[in-house]
Design an enzyme around this catalytic site. Structure first.
Site, PDB file in Angstrom:
ATOM      1  N   PRO A  11      57.110  54.066  32.153  1.00 45.74           N
ATOM      2  CA  PRO A  11      58.561  54.245  32.222  1.00 45.74           C
ATOM      3  C   PRO A  11      59.170  54.933  31.003  1.00 45.74           C
ATOM      4  O   PRO A  11      58.766  54.698  29.861  1.00 45.74           O
ATOM      5  CB  PRO A  11      59.102  52.815  32.366  1.00 45.74           C
ATOM      6  CG  PRO A  11      57.993  51.917  31.971  1.00 45.74           C
ATOM      7  CD  PRO A  11      56.713  52.661  32.270  1.00 45.74           C
ATOM      8  N   ASN A  12      60.141  55.776  31.315  1.00 43.85           N
ATOM      9  CA  ASN A  12      60.982  56.510  30.358  1.00 43.85           C
ATOM     10  C   ASN A  12      60.300  57.712  29.720  1.00 43.85           C
ATOM     11  O   ASN A  12      60.973  58.527  29.072  1.00 43.85           O
ATOM     12  CB  ASN A  12      61.522  55.579  29.251  1.00 43.85           C
ATOM     13  CG  ASN A  12      62.407  54.492  29.817  1.00 43.85           C
ATOM     14  OD1 ASN A  12      63.337  54.782  30.567  1.00 43.85           O
ATOM     15  ND2 ASN A  12      62.111  53.244  29.510  1.00 43.85           N
ATOM     16  N   ARG A  19      65.149  62.168  23.012  1.00 43.99           N
ATOM     17  CA  ARG A  19      65.755  61.133  22.156  1.00 43.99           C
ATOM     18  C   ARG A  19      64.716  60.592  21.173  1.00 43.99           C
ATOM     19  O   ARG A  19      63.519  60.709  21.392  1.00 43.99           O
ATOM     20  CB  ARG A  19      66.257  59.976  23.035  1.00 43.99           C
ATOM     21  CG  ARG A  19      67.458  60.372  23.876  1.00 43.99           C
ATOM     22  CD  ARG A  19      67.784  59.303  24.877  1.00 43.99           C
ATOM     23  NE  ARG A  19      68.040  58.020  24.240  1.00 43.99           N
ATOM     24  CZ  ARG A  19      68.112  56.866  24.897  1.00 43.99           C
ATOM     25  NH1 ARG A  19      67.911  56.831  26.193  1.00 43.99           N
ATOM     26  NH2 ARG A  19      68.364  55.755  24.262  1.00 43.99           N
ATOM     27  N   TYR A  24      59.099  59.783  18.466  1.00 38.11           N
ATOM     28  CA  TYR A  24      58.293  60.380  19.538  1.00 38.11           C
ATOM     29  C   TYR A  24      58.142  61.896  19.442  1.00 38.11           C
ATOM     30  O   TYR A  24      57.414  62.499  20.235  1.00 38.11           O
ATOM     31  CB  TYR A  24      58.906  60.024  20.903  1.00 38.11           C
ATOM     32  CG  TYR A  24      58.956  58.537  21.154  1.00 38.11           C
ATOM     33  CD1 TYR A  24      57.799  57.830  21.456  1.00 38.11           C
ATOM     34  CD2 TYR A  24      60.154  57.824  21.072  1.00 38.11           C
ATOM     35  CE1 TYR A  24      57.832  56.461  21.675  1.00 38.11           C
ATOM     36  CE2 TYR A  24      60.201  56.461  21.287  1.00 38.11           C
ATOM     37  CZ  TYR A  24      59.035  55.781  21.591  1.00 38.11           C
ATOM     38  OH  TYR A  24      59.057  54.428  21.800  1.00 38.11           O
ATOM     39  N   ASN A  74      49.231  55.834  29.202  1.00 44.18           N
ATOM     40  CA  ASN A  74      50.292  55.382  28.313  1.00 44.18           C
ATOM     41  C   ASN A  74      51.217  54.523  29.177  1.00 44.18           C
ATOM     42  O   ASN A  74      52.108  55.050  29.843  1.00 44.18           O
ATOM     43  CB  ASN A  74      51.054  56.558  27.708  1.00 44.18           C
ATOM     44  CG  ASN A  74      52.106  56.086  26.715  1.00 44.18           C
ATOM     45  OD1 ASN A  74      52.440  54.889  26.664  1.00 44.18           O
ATOM     46  ND2 ASN A  74      52.642  57.007  25.928  1.00 44.18           N
ATOM     47  N   ALA A  77      56.438  50.669  28.194  1.00 41.08           N
ATOM     48  CA  ALA A  77      56.856  49.254  28.081  1.00 41.08           C
ATOM     49  C   ALA A  77      55.995  48.311  28.925  1.00 41.08           C
ATOM     50  O   ALA A  77      55.882  47.116  28.601  1.00 41.08           O
ATOM     51  CB  ALA A  77      58.325  49.115  28.462  1.00 41.08           C
ATOM     52  N   ASP A  87      45.427  43.922  35.757  1.00 40.63           N
ATOM     53  CA  ASP A  87      44.493  43.517  36.820  1.00 40.63           C
ATOM     54  C   ASP A  87      43.937  44.737  37.559  1.00 40.63           C
ATOM     55  O   ASP A  87      42.752  44.774  37.905  1.00 40.63           O
ATOM     56  CB  ASP A  87      45.184  42.571  37.809  1.00 40.63           C
ATOM     57  CG  ASP A  87      45.378  41.172  37.238  1.00 40.63           C
ATOM     58  OD1 ASP A  87      44.696  40.842  36.243  1.00 40.63           O
ATOM     59  OD2 ASP A  87      46.203  40.423  37.775  1.00 40.63           O
ATOM     60  N   GLU A  98      43.663  53.773  26.318  1.00 41.86           N
ATOM     61  CA  GLU A  98      45.078  53.402  26.188  1.00 41.86           C
ATOM     62  C   GLU A  98      45.680  54.286  25.109  1.00 41.86           C
ATOM     63  O   GLU A  98      45.107  54.410  24.023  1.00 41.86           O
ATOM     64  CB  GLU A  98      45.192  51.927  25.798  1.00 41.86           C
ATOM     65  CG  GLU A  98      46.621  51.482  25.555  1.00 41.86           C
ATOM     66  CD  GLU A  98      46.707  50.063  24.976  1.00 41.86           C
ATOM     67  OE1 GLU A  98      45.662  49.366  24.926  1.00 41.86           O
ATOM     68  OE2 GLU A  98      47.811  49.676  24.574  1.00 41.86           O
ATOM     69  N   HIS A 100      49.226  55.607  22.957  1.00 37.86           N
ATOM     70  CA  HIS A 100      50.635  55.515  22.578  1.00 37.86           C
ATOM     71  C   HIS A 100      50.953  56.646  21.621  1.00 37.86           C
ATOM     72  O   HIS A 100      50.168  56.942  20.703  1.00 37.86           O
ATOM     73  CB  HIS A 100      50.938  54.174  21.915  1.00 37.86           C
ATOM     74  CG  HIS A 100      50.645  53.026  22.820  1.00 37.86           C
ATOM     75  ND1 HIS A 100      51.480  52.666  23.857  1.00 37.86           N
ATOM     76  CD2 HIS A 100      49.579  52.200  22.887  1.00 37.86           C
ATOM     77  CE1 HIS A 100      50.944  51.650  24.500  1.00 37.86           C
ATOM     78  NE2 HIS A 100      49.783  51.352  23.948  1.00 37.86           N
ATOM     79  N   ILE A 101      52.093  57.262  21.819  1.00 39.80           N
ATOM     80  CA  ILE A 101      52.518  58.363  20.954  1.00 39.80           C
ATOM     81  C   ILE A 101      52.792  57.825  19.545  1.00 39.80           C
ATOM     82  O   ILE A 101      52.390  58.408  18.546  1.00 39.80           O
ATOM     83  CB  ILE A 101      53.781  59.031  21.549  1.00 39.80           C
ATOM     84  CG1 ILE A 101      53.430  59.645  22.914  1.00 39.80           C
ATOM     85  CG2 ILE A 101      54.357  60.080  20.597  1.00 39.80           C
ATOM     86  CD1 ILE A 101      54.640  60.032  23.744  1.00 39.80           C
ATOM     87  N   SER A 102      53.483  56.699  19.503  1.00 38.93           N
ATOM     88  CA  SER A 102      53.803  56.072  18.213  1.00 38.93           C
ATOM     89  C   SER A 102      52.719  55.057  17.856  1.00 38.93           C
ATOM     90  O   SER A 102      51.953  54.618  18.716  1.00 38.93           O
ATOM     91  CB  SER A 102      55.162  55.375  18.306  1.00 38.93           C
ATOM     92  OG  SER A 102      55.125  54.347  19.282  1.00 38.93           O
ATOM     93  N   ARG A 107      55.687  49.069  14.382  1.00 36.49           N
ATOM     94  CA  ARG A 107      57.032  48.924  14.932  1.00 36.49           C
ATOM     95  C   ARG A 107      57.426  47.442  15.065  1.00 36.49           C
ATOM     96  O   ARG A 107      56.746  46.563  14.555  1.00 36.49           O
ATOM     97  CB  ARG A 107      57.096  49.684  16.259  1.00 36.49           C
ATOM     98  CG  ARG A 107      56.728  51.162  16.047  1.00 36.49           C
ATOM     99  CD  ARG A 107      56.855  51.963  17.280  1.00 36.49           C
ATOM    100  NE  ARG A 107      58.224  51.912  17.776  1.00 36.49           N
ATOM    101  CZ  ARG A 107      58.567  52.291  18.997  1.00 36.49           C
ATOM    102  NH1 ARG A 107      57.649  52.748  19.826  1.00 36.49           N
ATOM    103  NH2 ARG A 107      59.816  52.223  19.385  1.00 36.49           N
TER     104      ARG A 107
HETATM  105  O1  CA2 Z   1      54.518  55.242  21.660  1.00 33.79           O
HETATM  106  C1  CA2 Z   1      54.384  55.221  22.881  1.00 33.79           C
HETATM  107  O2  CA2 Z   1      53.828  56.105  23.530  1.00 33.79           O
HETATM  108  C2  CA2 Z   1      54.960  54.040  23.668  1.00 33.79           C
HETATM  109  O3  CA2 Z   1      54.066  53.712  24.718  1.00 33.79           O
HETATM  110  C3  CA2 Z   1      56.304  54.489  24.212  1.00 33.79           C
HETATM  111  C4  CA2 Z   1      57.093  53.372  24.898  1.00 33.79           C
HETATM  112  C5  CA2 Z   1      57.164  52.117  24.062  1.00 33.79           C
HETATM  113  O4  CA2 Z   1      57.700  51.066  24.845  1.00 33.79           O
HETATM  114  C6  CA2 Z   1      55.800  51.746  23.567  1.00 33.79           C
HETATM  115  O5  CA2 Z   1      55.953  50.669  22.714  1.00 33.79           O
HETATM  116  C7  CA2 Z   1      55.116  52.847  22.799  1.00 33.79           C
HETATM  117  C8  CA2 Z   1      58.524  53.785  25.185  1.00 33.79           C
HETATM  118  C9  CA2 Z   1      58.711  55.125  25.803  1.00 33.79           C
HETATM  119  C10 CA2 Z   1      60.146  55.505  25.695  1.00 33.79           C
HETATM  120  O6  CA2 Z   1      60.281  56.818  26.104  1.00 33.79           O
HETATM  121  C11 CA2 Z   1      61.136  57.618  25.429  1.00 33.79           C
HETATM  122  C12 CA2 Z   1      61.521  58.756  26.063  1.00 33.79           C
HETATM  123  C13 CA2 Z   1      62.366  59.628  25.422  1.00 33.79           C
HETATM  124  C14 CA2 Z   1      62.783  59.388  24.171  1.00 33.79           C
HETATM  125  C15 CA2 Z   1      62.399  58.247  23.552  1.00 33.79           C
HETATM  126  C16 CA2 Z   1      61.568  57.357  24.184  1.00 33.79           C
END
Ligand code: CA2
Length: 150
Positions: A11-12, A19, A24, A74, A77, A87, A98, A100-102, A107
């Protein structure tokens, strides 16, 4: 026919690059996909994103049935909440990266406890968008018989 690598995004992440660039970066998900395809060369790649838990579970099932060479995921959340995705991933017999960008460990506490890490073959966190092509290369090298011709 070579087995595809599945790259699944939670998601997102469709809003990547719009943003919080300090966390990111400025790269969009479409650009991340292009980076993955370049790293994969002629190797087939399924690159997908969904904001729905259900859809990601269905894609993991598809990766199991295809079968995929490996899954790079990835879960965003869902990393911290989804026993259902955990599962589904447990049923996949191949390698799982797995991603993650960050660096989630630098964090807030809510981002520290991944449910997925315990079943992942490898975890990549904190490399920014560059983590994706890195993961694709690692996946191809992890499976020596992958038939990759680049
Ligand atoms: O660092 C990552 O790739 C995360 O999986 C990104 C997730 C966060 O919940 C994880 O802890 C780490 C959140 C993605 C939010 O997506 C965004 C999209 C546009 C701008 C900012 C964030």
């Amino acid at each position: 026919m070579t087995n595809p690598i599945f790259v699944l995004n939670g998601p997102n992440l469709n809003r990547l690059g719009t943003r919080e660039p300090e966390i990111y970066g400025h790269t969009t998900l479409a650009e991340v996909e292009a980076m993955c395809r370049q790293a994969a060369g002629s190797h087939p790649l399924e690159f997908r994103q969904s904001n729905r838990e259900y859809e990601i579970i269905e894609w993991v099932h598809e990766a199991i049935d295809t079968p995929a060479l490996g899954i790079i995921i990835n879960p965003a959340a869902f990393t911290f909440t989804s026993i259902a995705i955990l599962d589904a991933l447990k049923m996949f017999p191949g390698p799982i990266i797995e991603l993650h960008i960050s660096n989630i460990h630098r964090r807030e506490d809510i981002y520290h406890k991944s449910l997925v890490s315990r079943i992942a073959t490898a975890v990549i966190a904190g490399l920014g968008p560059a983590g994706y092509p890195f993961a694709v290369n690692a996946m191809i090298e992890m499976v020596p018989d992958s038939g990759a011709r680049r």
